[in-house]
Design an enzyme around this catalytic site. Structure first.
Site, mmCIF file in Angstrom:
data_model
loop_
_atom_site.group_PDB
_atom_site.id
_atom_site.type_symbol
_atom_site.label_atom_id
_atom_site.label_comp_id
_atom_site.label_asym_id
_atom_site.label_seq_id
_atom_site.Cartn_x
_atom_site.Cartn_y
_atom_site.Cartn_z
ATOM 1 N N GLY A 48 84.531 -3.023 23.496
ATOM 2 C CA GLY A 48 83.609 -2.203 22.722
ATOM 3 C C GLY A 48 84.255 -1.795 21.417
ATOM 4 C CG ASP A 49 83.383 2.072 19.867
ATOM 5 O OD1 ASP A 49 83.579 2.160 21.104
ATOM 6 O OD2 ASP A 49 82.796 2.953 19.218
ATOM 7 C CD GLU A 50 86.768 2.915 25.022
ATOM 8 O OE1 GLU A 50 87.649 2.515 25.809
ATOM 9 O OE2 GLU A 50 85.825 3.642 25.366
#
Length: 140
Positions: A48-50
């Site tokens: 994801g955006d991690e």
């Protein structure tokens, strides 16, 4: 030390500019992260955006906080995607071994908890894991 990073507002960028722009932003963030860490450290996208940064040789939590501040400042600088300038910030959680945890799984949990605290405190900041307030979710 382990730093867990989550991009603030990424979903809005994905929704407004499209998934292709979102993917381009993730690639640019990853490249910027890798350019900011030392040669014996590493940065990776977890999904994801991690992202996560593992910084070896950090001697104390203050050094890890200084790294987080530097990462936060650089990641918040605009990115050029196509013809648009895109801005994104990061919430960062910090955990240090062996102070906060002695194994990788618990260290990641500590960094995640600190990152959630950064998000709760308004985003675009970093937080150091505080065992006194967050130990109830760790394994014994």
């Amino acid at each position: 030390s382990l730093l867990a990073l989550d991009l603030d507002g990424f979903k809005a960028i994905n929704d407004e500019l499209g998934h292709q722009a979102g993917d381009a932003l993730l690639n640019l963030v990853g490249k910027r992260l890798r350019s900011l860490v030392r040669s014996n450290d590493w940065a990776a996208r977890m999904g994801g955006d991690e992202f996560v940064v593992v910084s070896r040789g950090v001697k104390n939590p203050m050094e890890a906080c200084l790294l987080a501040a530097r990462l936060s400042a650089k990641l918040s600088q605009p990115y050029r995607i196509g013809g648009a300038l895109v801005e994104v910030t990061a919430s960062i959680g910090i955990a240090c071994a062996p102070m906060h945890a002695s194994d990788a799984d618990d260290l990641m949990k500590c960094a995640d908890l600190a990152m959630y605290q950064a998000k709760a405190d308004g985003r675009n900041c970093y937080r150091l894991f505080e065992p006194s307030t967050q130990t109830d979710t760790l394994s014994p």
